[in-house]
Design a protein around this motif. Structure first.
Motif, PDB file in Angstrom:
ATOM      1  N   LYS A   1       0.829  -1.208   0.000  1.00 13.70           N
ATOM      2  CA  LYS A   1       0.000   0.000   0.000  1.00 13.70           C
ATOM      3  C   LYS A   1       0.869   1.265   0.000  1.00 13.70           C
ATOM      4  O   LYS A   1       0.514   2.267  -0.629  1.00 13.70           O
ATOM      5  CB  LYS A   1      -0.910   0.002   1.232  1.00 13.70           C
ATOM      6  N   ARG A   2       1.978   1.196   0.699  1.00 12.88           N
ATOM      7  CA  ARG A   2       2.834   2.373   0.792  1.00 12.88           C
ATOM      8  C   ARG A   2       3.347   2.775  -0.588  1.00 12.88           C
ATOM      9  O   ARG A   2       3.334   3.955  -0.953  1.00 12.88           O
ATOM     10  CB  ARG A   2       4.011   2.086   1.724  1.00 12.88           C
ATOM     11  N   PHE A   3       3.798   1.785  -1.390  1.00 15.04           N
ATOM     12  CA  PHE A   3       4.293   2.093  -2.729  1.00 15.04           C
ATOM     13  C   PHE A   3       3.169   2.610  -3.616  1.00 15.04           C
ATOM     14  O   PHE A   3       3.374   3.530  -4.415  1.00 15.04           O
ATOM     15  CB  PHE A   3       4.929   0.854  -3.364  1.00 15.04           C
ATOM     16  N   GLN A   4       2.002   2.032  -3.509  1.00 21.26           N
ATOM     17  CA  GLN A   4       0.870   2.453  -4.335  1.00 21.26           C
ATOM     18  C   GLN A   4       0.517   3.913  -4.068  1.00 21.26           C
ATOM     19  O   GLN A   4       0.239   4.681  -4.996  1.00 21.26           O
ATOM     20  CB  GLN A   4      -0.332   1.537  -4.083  1.00 21.26           C
ATOM     21  N   ARG A   5       0.506   4.297  -2.786  1.00 18.27           N
ATOM     22  CA  ARG A   5       0.231   5.697  -2.444  1.00 18.27           C
ATOM     23  C   ARG A   5       1.325   6.620  -2.949  1.00 18.27           C
ATOM     24  O   ARG A   5       1.054   7.712  -3.456  1.00 18.27           O
ATOM     25  CB  ARG A   5       0.058   5.841  -0.938  1.00 18.27           C
ATOM     26  N   LEU A   6       2.592   6.161  -2.840  1.00 14.44           N
ATOM     27  CA  LEU A   6       3.720   6.965  -3.299  1.00 14.44           C
ATOM     28  C   LEU A   6       3.670   7.146  -4.818  1.00 14.44           C
ATOM     29  O   LEU A   6       3.875   8.251  -5.331  1.00 14.44           O
ATOM     30  CB  LEU A   6       5.034   6.298  -2.891  1.00 14.44           C
ATOM     31  N   ALA A   7       3.394   6.064  -5.556  1.00 12.39           N
ATOM     32  CA  ALA A   7       3.338   6.131  -7.015  1.00 12.39           C
ATOM     33  C   ALA A   7       2.237   7.078  -7.480  1.00 12.39           C
ATOM     34  O   ALA A   7       2.391   7.801  -8.467  1.00 12.39           O
ATOM     35  CB  ALA A   7       3.112   4.737  -7.591  1.00 12.39           C
ATOM     36  N   ALA A   8       1.119   7.073  -6.766  1.00 16.26           N
ATOM     37  CA  ALA A   8       0.003   7.939  -7.147  1.00 16.26           C
ATOM     38  C   ALA A   8       0.299   9.407  -6.889  1.00 16.26           C
ATOM     39  O   ALA A   8      -0.320  10.289  -7.501  1.00 16.26           O
ATOM     40  CB  ALA A   8      -1.250   7.528  -6.381  1.00 16.26           C
ATOM     41  N   SER A   9       1.269   9.683  -6.013  1.00 16.85           N
ATOM     42  CA  SER A   9       1.570  11.075  -5.657  1.00 16.85           C
ATOM     43  C   SER A   9       2.729  11.652  -6.453  1.00 16.85           C
ATOM     44  O   SER A   9       2.877  12.871  -6.534  1.00 16.85           O
ATOM     45  CB  SER A   9       1.895  11.171  -4.156  1.00 16.85           C
ATOM     46  N   LEU A  10       3.559  10.808  -7.080  1.00 19.36           N
ATOM     47  CA  LEU A  10       4.709  11.291  -7.826  1.00 19.36           C
ATOM     48  C   LEU A  10       4.357  11.457  -9.297  1.00 19.36           C
ATOM     49  O   LEU A  10       3.852  10.518  -9.926  1.00 19.36           O
ATOM     50  CB  LEU A  10       5.880  10.309  -7.700  1.00 19.36           C
ATOM     51  N   PRO A  11       4.606  12.629  -9.890  1.00 19.82           N
ATOM     52  CA  PRO A  11       4.242  12.862 -11.294  1.00 19.82           C
ATOM     53  C   PRO A  11       4.820  11.839 -12.242  1.00 19.82           C
ATOM     54  O   PRO A  11       4.182  11.450 -13.213  1.00 19.82           O
ATOM     55  CB  PRO A  11       4.810  14.261 -11.574  1.00 19.82           C
ATOM     56  N   ILE A  12       6.047  11.355 -11.984  1.00 19.12           N
ATOM     57  CA  ILE A  12       6.700  10.420 -12.896  1.00 19.12           C
ATOM     58  C   ILE A  12       5.974   9.075 -12.956  1.00 19.12           C
ATOM     59  O   ILE A  12       6.013   8.370 -13.952  1.00 19.12           O
ATOM     60  CB  ILE A  12       8.181  10.221 -12.496  1.00 19.12           C
ATOM     61  N   PHE A  13       5.298   8.686 -11.879  1.00 18.61           N
ATOM     62  CA  PHE A  13       4.590   7.412 -11.830  1.00 18.61           C
ATOM     63  C   PHE A  13       3.075   7.564 -11.912  1.00 18.61           C
ATOM     64  O   PHE A  13       2.360   6.576 -12.077  1.00 18.61           O
ATOM     65  CB  PHE A  13       4.923   6.664 -10.525  1.00 18.61           C
ATOM     66  N   ARG A  14       2.576   8.787 -11.783  1.00 18.29           N
ATOM     67  CA  ARG A  14       1.139   8.988 -11.621  1.00 18.29           C
ATOM     68  C   ARG A  14       0.348   8.488 -12.829  1.00 18.29           C
ATOM     69  O   ARG A  14      -0.657   7.809 -12.672  1.00 18.29           O
ATOM     70  CB  ARG A  14       0.843  10.470 -11.383  1.00 18.29           C
ATOM     71  N   SER A  15       0.801   8.787 -14.037  1.00 22.09           N
ATOM     72  CA  SER A  15       0.051   8.366 -15.226  1.00 22.09           C
ATOM     73  C   SER A  15       0.033   6.847 -15.359  1.00 22.09           C
ATOM     74  O   SER A  15      -0.975   6.257 -15.751  1.00 22.09           O
ATOM     75  CB  SER A  15       0.648   8.995 -16.491  1.00 22.09           C
ATOM     76  N   ILE A  16       1.152   6.196 -15.026  1.00 25.00           N
ATOM     77  CA  ILE A  16       1.205   4.733 -15.076  1.00 25.00           C
ATOM     78  C   ILE A  16       0.259   4.141 -14.050  1.00 25.00           C
ATOM     79  O   ILE A  16      -0.491   3.200 -14.331  1.00 25.00           O
ATOM     80  CB  ILE A  16       2.646   4.231 -14.828  1.00 25.00           C
ATOM     81  N   SER A  17       0.285   4.701 -12.851  1.00 22.26           N
ATOM     82  CA  SER A  17      -0.566   4.211 -11.775  1.00 22.26           C
ATOM     83  C   SER A  17      -2.041   4.343 -12.139  1.00 22.26           C
ATOM     84  O   SER A  17      -2.840   3.417 -11.951  1.00 22.26           O
ATOM     85  CB  SER A  17      -0.264   4.975 -10.490  1.00 22.26           C
ATOM     86  N   ARG A  18      -2.413   5.493 -12.679  1.00 20.07           N
ATOM     87  CA  ARG A  18      -3.809   5.713 -13.051  1.00 20.07           C
ATOM     88  C   ARG A  18      -4.230   4.802 -14.194  1.00 20.07           C
ATOM     89  O   ARG A  18      -5.350   4.280 -14.216  1.00 20.07           O
ATOM     90  CB  ARG A  18      -4.000   7.171 -13.439  1.00 20.07           C
ATOM     91  N   SER A  19      -3.343   4.619 -15.168  1.00 18.43           N
ATOM     92  CA  SER A  19      -3.663   3.763 -16.309  1.00 18.43           C
ATOM     93  C   SER A  19      -3.904   2.329 -15.862  1.00 18.43           C
ATOM     94  O   SER A  19      -4.859   1.676 -16.306  1.00 18.43           O
ATOM     95  CB  SER A  19      -2.522   3.820 -17.330  1.00 18.43           C
ATOM     96  N   ARG A  20      -3.063   1.837 -14.980  1.00 22.61           N
ATOM     97  CA  ARG A  20      -3.231   0.457 -14.519  1.00 22.61           C
ATOM     98  C   ARG A  20      -4.479   0.310 -13.658  1.00 22.61           C
ATOM     99  O   ARG A  20      -5.164  -0.716 -13.730  1.00 22.61           O
ATOM    100  CB  ARG A  20      -1.985   0.009 -13.753  1.00 22.61           C
ATOM    101  N   ALA A  21      -4.773   1.305 -12.864  1.00 20.50           N
ATOM    102  CA  ALA A  21      -5.996   1.255 -12.061  1.00 20.50           C
ATOM    103  C   ALA A  21      -7.226   1.248 -12.967  1.00 20.50           C
ATOM    104  O   ALA A  21      -8.191   0.517 -12.734  1.00 20.50           O
ATOM    105  CB  ALA A  21      -6.037   2.454 -11.109  1.00 20.50           C
ATOM    106  N   SER A  22      -7.174   2.053 -14.044  1.00 19.37           N
ATOM    107  CA  SER A  22      -8.285   2.095 -14.991  1.00 19.37           C
ATOM    108  C   SER A  22      -8.433   0.762 -15.715  1.00 19.37           C
ATOM    109  O   SER A  22      -9.544   0.260 -15.905  1.00 19.37           O
ATOM    110  CB  SER A  22      -8.056   3.225 -16.004  1.00 19.37           C
TER     111      SER A  22
END
Length: 392
Positions: free
Chosen positions: A38-59
């Protein structure tokens, strides 16, 4: 019974550090374990470099979870004929309600949902028009027939574990496709038109999606005579006839289906010369005289043993130098991997027979019965069909 998890691994030993795994496997294990926190997931969602990847995978994950709902939105639109009603231009909700004869309250929910999955689009003046995914469905009887047919498949998928374990007592698709049954009474029924009419009509309605791909990709004019095995009501042969009228043509299918094909072909003066033959291609010899034999959406319905029997029969019916053309969706279709083992893997499981195969797996079966060489022919839409040629 031993497994990788048993070998020299204590509960305190991280899997990535065990000697049974290579370096790349260990890296992937560490990656998976990191992403799962969970900690990494929250961190990825907050960092611009990972945010688009995180959102795409969640979608993407949400789309997998919601896929059944999306399919039912499509089914509702097909049953209300929404796409054809909009083919001449957008309509507002009241106008759409009037032509579909459906109440506005429920229709509002449907069209908003259809917009969300790109079947429809919002237009000016509160009107609705065709979306990017809805436009190809206008007048497309093949897709509409398949959408309607999937209600039987979804009923079988209501308990996927029961389907996978073989404990499901009765399957709707098994009843829909009577030729998959080994019961004597079911096999006898295939001799009669009324027993094969429903599934044969679906095959005929959906075949243009595949037939057009084959005719566009392959030159039939270099052959003298073709035999379409499992040819249904002659839909594919009629399409081939339109581009190669000089080619002599024959059709082989179950007796009841062959009778329907004969009626369909005789109704058109241009195709009434096409010969139809009824029989069981697992037990009866195929007609000879063709230098090209085609199998269109046939072998993925059957297990390897039956496929080998059919291929051996085709090999015997072809002259030296003759060609076998196999066309069907295959498990390794470019850019459509989910179609193979995911969609067709479960569809054929529910049906009760067959499995999706890769080009290499089909080639291996062909070589076992004596075919000398195989080659693929590129199609425009591999998701609809791939083509494999084999030479005798």
């Amino acid at each position: 019974m031993s497994s990788v998890a048993d070998k020299s691994v204590t509960p305190q030993t991280p899997l990535a550090l065990t000697p049974e795994y290579g370096l790349w496997d260990r890296i992937l294990i560490l990656r998976d374990q990191l992403i799962a926190t969970k900690r990494f997931q929250r961190l990825a969602a907050s960092l611009p470099i990972f945010r688009s990847i995180s959102r795409s995978r969640a979608s993407n994950l949400f789309d997998v979870m919601s896929g059944f709902v999306y399919s039912q939105i499509l089914l509702a639109c097909v049953r209300l004929n929404v796409f054809n009603h909009l083919k001449n231009g957008p309509l507002n909700l009241e106008e759409l309600s009037r032509v579909t004869h459906f109440p506005m309250r429920g229709l509002q929910t449907l069209v908003d949902a259809a917009v969300a999955i790109q079947l429809l689009e919002r237009r000016s003046e509160a009107r609705y028009g065709l979306g990017a995914l809805g436009s190809p469905l206008v007048g497309n009887d093949a897709i509409a027939a398949m959408v309607e047919h999937h209600t039987a498949f979804y009923a079988d998928m209501r308990d996927p574990l029961a389907l996978l374990s073989g404990s499901m007592s009765e399957r709707n698709l098994g009843k829909y496709w009577p030729y998959v049954s080994d019961k004597d009474e079911d096999q006898d029924s295939l001799k009669h038109q009324e027993s094969v009419a429903e599934y044969s009509a679906l095959m005929s309605a959906s075949l243009p999606l595949v037939a057009d791909e084959i005719v566009d990709a392959y030159n039939f004019s270099k052959h003298q005579c073709m035999l379409d095995v499992g040819g249904g009501q002659g839909t594919f042969l009629k399409r081939v006839h339109a581009v190669s009228p000089q080619l002599k043509k024959m059709l082989f299918d179950l007796p009841g289906v062959a009778q329907l094909a004969a009626q369909q072909l005789a109704a058109n003066p241009a195709t009434r010369e096409i010969q139809t033959h009824g029989g069981n291609f697992f037990t009866d010899a195929l007609p000879t005289g063709a230098d090209l034999i085609t199998l269109v959406r046939v072998i993925f319905d059957h297990d390897d043993e039956r496929v080998l029997t059919l291929l051996a029969s085709i090999y015997a019916a072809l002259p030296s130098g003759g060609t076998l053309l196999i066309a069907e969706p295959m498990a390794d279709a470019p850019d459509a991997q989910a179609m193979g083992h995911a969609y067709f893997g479960f569809y054929l499981l529910a049906m009760g027979r067959g499995r999706p195969r890769t080009v290499n797996e089909i080639s291996d079966l062909l070589k076992k019965v004596g075919f000398k060489s195989t080659q693929t022919v590129a199609t425009k839409m591999p998701i609809n069909t791939q083509i494999l040629l084999a030479s005798r």
